[in-house]
Write a protein that holds these residues in place. Structure first.
Motif, PDB file in Angstrom:
ATOM      1  N   ALA A 100       9.992   4.057   3.312  1.00 37.70           N
ATOM      2  CA  ALA A 100       8.689   4.193   2.652  1.00 37.70           C
ATOM      3  C   ALA A 100       7.605   3.593   3.546  1.00 37.70           C
ATOM      4  O   ALA A 100       6.495   4.136   3.642  1.00 37.70           O
ATOM      5  N   GLU A 104       4.698   5.910   6.377  1.00 42.88           N
ATOM      6  CA  GLU A 104       3.237   5.939   6.228  1.00 42.88           C
ATOM      7  C   GLU A 104       2.553   5.124   7.327  1.00 42.88           C
ATOM      8  O   GLU A 104       1.398   5.373   7.653  1.00 42.88           O
ATOM      9  N   GLU A 207       1.480  -5.683  -9.021  1.00 42.21           N
ATOM     10  CA  GLU A 207       2.847  -5.925  -9.493  1.00 42.21           C
ATOM     11  C   GLU A 207       3.812  -5.341  -8.494  1.00 42.21           C
ATOM     12  O   GLU A 207       3.505  -4.345  -7.826  1.00 42.21           O
ATOM     13  N   ARG A 208       4.997  -5.904  -8.421  1.00 41.66           N
ATOM     14  CA  ARG A 208       5.984  -5.385  -7.487  1.00 41.66           C
ATOM     15  C   ARG A 208       7.358  -5.619  -8.090  1.00 41.66           C
ATOM     16  O   ARG A 208       7.700  -6.733  -8.459  1.00 41.66           O
ATOM     17  N   HIS A 209       8.121  -4.560  -8.256  1.00 45.50           N
ATOM     18  CA  HIS A 209       9.471  -4.687  -8.802  1.00 45.50           C
ATOM     19  C   HIS A 209      10.445  -4.098  -7.807  1.00 45.50           C
ATOM     20  O   HIS A 209      10.340  -2.925  -7.467  1.00 45.50           O
ATOM     21  N   ILE A 210      11.367  -4.907  -7.359  1.00 42.17           N
ATOM     22  CA  ILE A 210      12.409  -4.378  -6.489  1.00 42.17           C
ATOM     23  C   ILE A 210      13.680  -4.283  -7.329  1.00 42.17           C
ATOM     24  O   ILE A 210      14.121  -5.253  -7.933  1.00 42.17           O
ATOM     25  N   GLU A 211      14.218  -3.084  -7.384  1.00 44.85           N
ATOM     26  CA  GLU A 211      15.458  -2.894  -8.137  1.00 44.85           C
ATOM     27  C   GLU A 211      16.603  -3.017  -7.155  1.00 44.85           C
ATOM     28  O   GLU A 211      16.544  -2.494  -6.049  1.00 44.85           O
TER      29      GLU A 211
ATOM     30  N   SER B 147       0.288   5.607  -0.869  1.00 45.50           N
ATOM     31  CA  SER B 147       1.288   6.651  -0.653  1.00 45.50           C
ATOM     32  C   SER B 147       2.304   6.637  -1.778  1.00 45.50           C
ATOM     33  O   SER B 147       2.541   5.609  -2.387  1.00 45.50           O
ATOM     34  N   TYR B 148       2.952   7.793  -1.978  1.00 48.57           N
ATOM     35  CA  TYR B 148       4.056   7.966  -2.921  1.00 48.57           C
ATOM     36  C   TYR B 148       3.671   7.566  -4.355  1.00 48.57           C
ATOM     37  O   TYR B 148       4.453   6.952  -5.073  1.00 48.57           O
ATOM     38  N   ARG B 164       3.112   3.194  -7.535  1.00 49.50           N
ATOM     39  CA  ARG B 164       3.701   3.920  -6.407  1.00 49.50           C
ATOM     40  C   ARG B 164       5.162   3.551  -6.213  1.00 49.50           C
ATOM     41  O   ARG B 164       5.600   2.469  -6.561  1.00 49.50           O
ATOM     42  N   ARG B 165       5.894   4.519  -5.689  1.00 48.27           N
ATOM     43  CA  ARG B 165       7.325   4.317  -5.443  1.00 48.27           C
ATOM     44  C   ARG B 165       7.524   3.778  -4.046  1.00 48.27           C
ATOM     45  O   ARG B 165       6.951   4.281  -3.091  1.00 48.27           O
ATOM     46  N   ILE B 166       8.310   2.712  -3.912  1.00 50.50           N
ATOM     47  CA  ILE B 166       8.685   2.223  -2.593  1.00 50.50           C
ATOM     48  C   ILE B 166      10.208   2.241  -2.530  1.00 50.50           C
ATOM     49  O   ILE B 166      10.859   2.588  -3.513  1.00 50.50           O
ATOM     50  N   ASP B 167      10.786   1.892  -1.386  1.00 46.01           N
ATOM     51  CA  ASP B 167      12.244   1.902  -1.299  1.00 46.01           C
ATOM     52  C   ASP B 167      12.797   0.899  -2.308  1.00 46.01           C
ATOM     53  O   ASP B 167      12.410  -0.261  -2.301  1.00 46.01           O
ATOM     54  N   ASN B 168      13.665   1.324  -3.175  1.00 40.64           N
ATOM     55  CA  ASN B 168      14.292   0.455  -4.176  1.00 40.64           C
ATOM     56  C   ASN B 168      13.319  -0.207  -5.123  1.00 40.64           C
ATOM     57  O   ASN B 168      13.559  -1.329  -5.567  1.00 40.64           O
ATOM     58  N   GLY B 169      12.217   0.419  -5.437  1.00 39.90           N
ATOM     59  CA  GLY B 169      11.354  -0.247  -6.402  1.00 39.90           C
ATOM     60  C   GLY B 169      10.026   0.448  -6.605  1.00 39.90           C
ATOM     61  O   GLY B 169       9.808   1.563  -6.144  1.00 39.90           O
ATOM     62  N   ILE B 170       9.173  -0.240  -7.341  1.00 36.06           N
ATOM     63  CA  ILE B 170       7.828   0.286  -7.552  1.00 36.06           C
ATOM     64  C   ILE B 170       6.794  -0.812  -7.325  1.00 36.06           C
ATOM     65  O   ILE B 170       7.096  -2.004  -7.426  1.00 36.06           O
ATOM     66  N   GLU B 171       5.590  -0.392  -7.013  1.00 41.54           N
ATOM     67  CA  GLU B 171       4.466  -1.313  -6.883  1.00 41.54           C
ATOM     68  C   GLU B 171       3.310  -0.760  -7.705  1.00 41.54           C
ATOM     69  O   GLU B 171       3.146   0.458  -7.798  1.00 41.54           O
ATOM     70  N   ILE B 172       2.551  -1.664  -8.295  1.00 42.55           N
ATOM     71  CA  ILE B 172       1.273  -1.254  -8.861  1.00 42.55           C
ATOM     72  C   ILE B 172       0.211  -1.831  -7.946  1.00 42.55           C
ATOM     73  O   ILE B 172       0.190  -3.052  -7.705  1.00 42.55           O
TER      74      ILE B 172
END
Lengths: 340, 262
Positions: A100, A104, A207-211, B147-148, B164-172
């Motif tokens: 990701a 970009e 906010e940031r969530h890593i799964e 992006s994304y 937005r979607r990032i590798d293994n997760g999301i960010e606002i």
């Protein structure tokens, strides 16, 4: 000057991303061939642990840009640093992970430097190129190879006139290979203020969530993968049953993911994961090159397909002609009868 | 608060129905031999734009595309769903563009289109799948990008918030306007054509711009402006193994499992 640069991607735990280590390995061998140095760029904060992680891959120069505001990653500051550093150092080649971030960051840097950028390369090598229109001959440039357009062809792309020659590569495509555990390159700690301004920090992460990964497809020794031929999300449960029985993981082709049968993070192929398990069971997968490129190095391949002429059968060790709904229960039954 | 939105959209060959004759001998795509669609991610970008238009009255949407004459359909598909207008960039000089030259043409046209608060586009096109044009347009315009993006959450005080979607997760994330937003495939699908708009825009002429119209430097457009070159294109000769065909019966499959387990 004119060395080969790798952008080092960092994870939340301070670990260097696998794809970056793989690129360092590939970069080292390309640099040897070009007789140039391998340089790495790490941008983030608390970077003390980076050197120990990357040096064994044969890094000659490690550039560190340490600033609290540089982690988590946002585009403009990282792009500004890479752009200015590349203007100063004039790399001949720069490689990024096709993540990701890399997908970009690379384009932004290439737009300013007017460098060519090729996405999702599946092979990189050094070679020559002659421009048929101008008759100019170029030696020792980066040949960037990737399947193209519907998987009908493999294209090799070059950036003859512009530097750096930039490319992105997915995780798992290149093999990780240590150079020397005692390798000691130079470390340069840059003053970040010379590269970014306060106004570069315009994106605010709220906010940031890593799964954590829901599966271990990358490391699985057995992969049961389904294609469009599986037909539905429900039918994919059969694959999960078989994978569970064999202690394997479930993967999928692009077509199955696009059809919504299974989650995107299980996609195997050029724009997904590359796997090399001991056993790969391809269920209802036709075998387009974009898929096979992500699994062709599996030790043993079984293809289950109703079509005896499916391209995947050509690279399979075992071909079972039949419907997945019939074959998989028989496989489970057969496996259970072994008493394992 | 009204917004000026530009949606970048591309007409792409439907790579899901690739037939014989899809490739020219020189390795370029024989686009004429393929059915075309509007790139799916770009349609999702259009949907995000249409939602903003509903939310912020007075908002206008312009669709910008580049391609041969028939690519005007891309703009029309936008009009059928509620876009206000659009332009087709079409000129021999644009042909053969890689992502960098494409982004130059698009950014130059955007400059001519006047004030823009949000430039929306799909994350990537199904033919090239590079995901490079959005970020390169942002860089050329000198503005930030998100992006994304899966969803635009809102606009206020000159700032936009998106998930937005990032590798293994999301960010606002929050970005100041103007901004480029690339929309991920996971975003909401685009609404169907609106029957009334379909009737009223069937014959609408789409303005076509060439390099001179947008004041573009031909040396930076098309093949001339593209740093990448195709060195070679090879047809794929798959490596073949000697494979064993197993019959679909209980015994043979059980034997296979035994052999593999050993």
């Amino acid at each position: 000057m004119n060395n080969l640069f790798i952008y080092i991607e960092l994870q939340d735990n301070g670990r260097v991303a696998e794809v970056s280590l793989e690129l360092l390995s590939k970069g080292r061998s390309l640099a040897d061939e070009l007789d140039c140095q391998l340089e790495a760029v790490a941008i983030g904060t608390r970077l003390d642990g980076v050197a120990a992680q990357v040096m064994p891959y044969g890094v000659d120069v490690l550039h560190l840009f340490d600033d609290e505001r540089l982690y988590p990653y946002t585009t403009i500051p990282h792009a500004a640093i890479l752009t200015k550093l590349f203007e100063e150092e004039k790399p001949q080649i720069a490689l990024l992970g096709a993540t990701a971030i890399g997908r970009e960051l690379g384009p932004r840097v290439s737009a300013t430097l007017h460098g060519g950028l090729t996405a999702d390369c599946t092979a990189l090598s050094i070679g020559d190129y002659t421009d048929e229109q101008t008759g100019r001959h170029y030696e020792n440039i980066l040949l960037q190879t990737l399947p193209s357009f519907g998987g009908n062809v493999v294209a090799t792309i070059v950036n003859p006139e512009h530097r750096p020659q930039m490319a992105t590569v997915r995780e798992g495509v290149m093999r990780k290979e240590l150079r020397d555990t005692n390798y000691q390159g130079k470390i340069i700690r840059h003053d970040t203020k010379n590269y970014v301004t306060d106004t570069d920090f315009v994106i605010k992460i709220i906010e940031r969530h890593i799964e954590h990964a829901k599966h271990n497809l990358k490391g699985a020794s057995i992969v049961v993968a389904g294609g469009y031929g599986i037909g539905s999300r429900e039918n994919f449960n059969l694959l999960f049953d078989l994978a569970k029985e064999l202690h394997g993981e479930v993967g999928a082709s692009r077509a199955a993911v696009d059809a919504g049968f299974v989650d995107h993070d299980r996609m195997i192929g050029q724009t997904g994961l590359t796997v090399r398990p001991k056993l790969y069971i391809a269920c209802g997968i036709s075998g387009q090159i974009q898929h096979t490129i992500g699994m062709q190095d599996s030790a043993t391949i079984i293809s289950i397909n109703t079509d005896p002429n499916a391209p995947i059968n050509a690279i399979a060790d075992y071909v079972i002609i039949g419907r997945v709904e019939e074959v998989i229960p028989k496989m489970i039954k057969g496996y259970k009868s072994l008493g394992k | 608060m009204s917004l000026n939105i530009i949606v970048l959209a591309k007409q792409v060959p439907d790579t899901r129905c690739v037939s014989q004759g899809a490739m020219n001998a020189d390795g370029t795509i024989n686009r004429a031999a393929l059915p075309v669609i509007v790139n799916p991610d770009d349609m999702k970008a259009l949907e995000q734009a249409l939602r903003l238009k509903e939310q912020y009255p007075g908002t206008t949407i312009q669709v910008l595309t580049m391609g041969p004459a028939r690519a005007a359909e891309v703009v029309r598909e936008g009009l059928f769903r509620g876009a206000d207008g659009g332009y087709l960039l079409s000129d021999c000089a644009f042909a053969g563009a890689d992502t960098l030259a494409t982004s130059y043409a698009l950014a130059t046209a955007i400059g001519k289109m006047g004030r823009h608060d949000i430039v929306l586009c799909g994350r990537q096109a199904i033919d090239g799948e590079t995901a490079q044009v959005g970020p390169q347009v942002a860089e050329r315009l000198g503005i930030p990008q998100i992006s994304y993006a899966e969803e635009i959450l809102g606009v206020s005080d000159g700032h936009i918030t998106a998930k937005r979607r990032i590798d293994n997760g999301i960010e606002i994330v929050e970005a100041p306007l103007p901004v480029v937003i690339t929309v991920d495939g996971a975003a909401a699908p685009c609404r169907p054509r609106h029957a009334k708009l379909l009737m009223s825009h069937k014959q609408t002429q789409i303005t076509t711009w060439n390099t001179a119209d947008i004041g573009a430097d031909p040396a930076q457009c098309g093949l001339a402006g593209s740093p990448t070159r195709i060195k070679s294109v090879e047809c794929i000769v798959p490596c073949t193994k000697e494979s064993r065909v197993i019959d679909c019966n209980d015994e043979d499959i059980a034997n296979l499992m035994k052999e593999l387990g050993a």
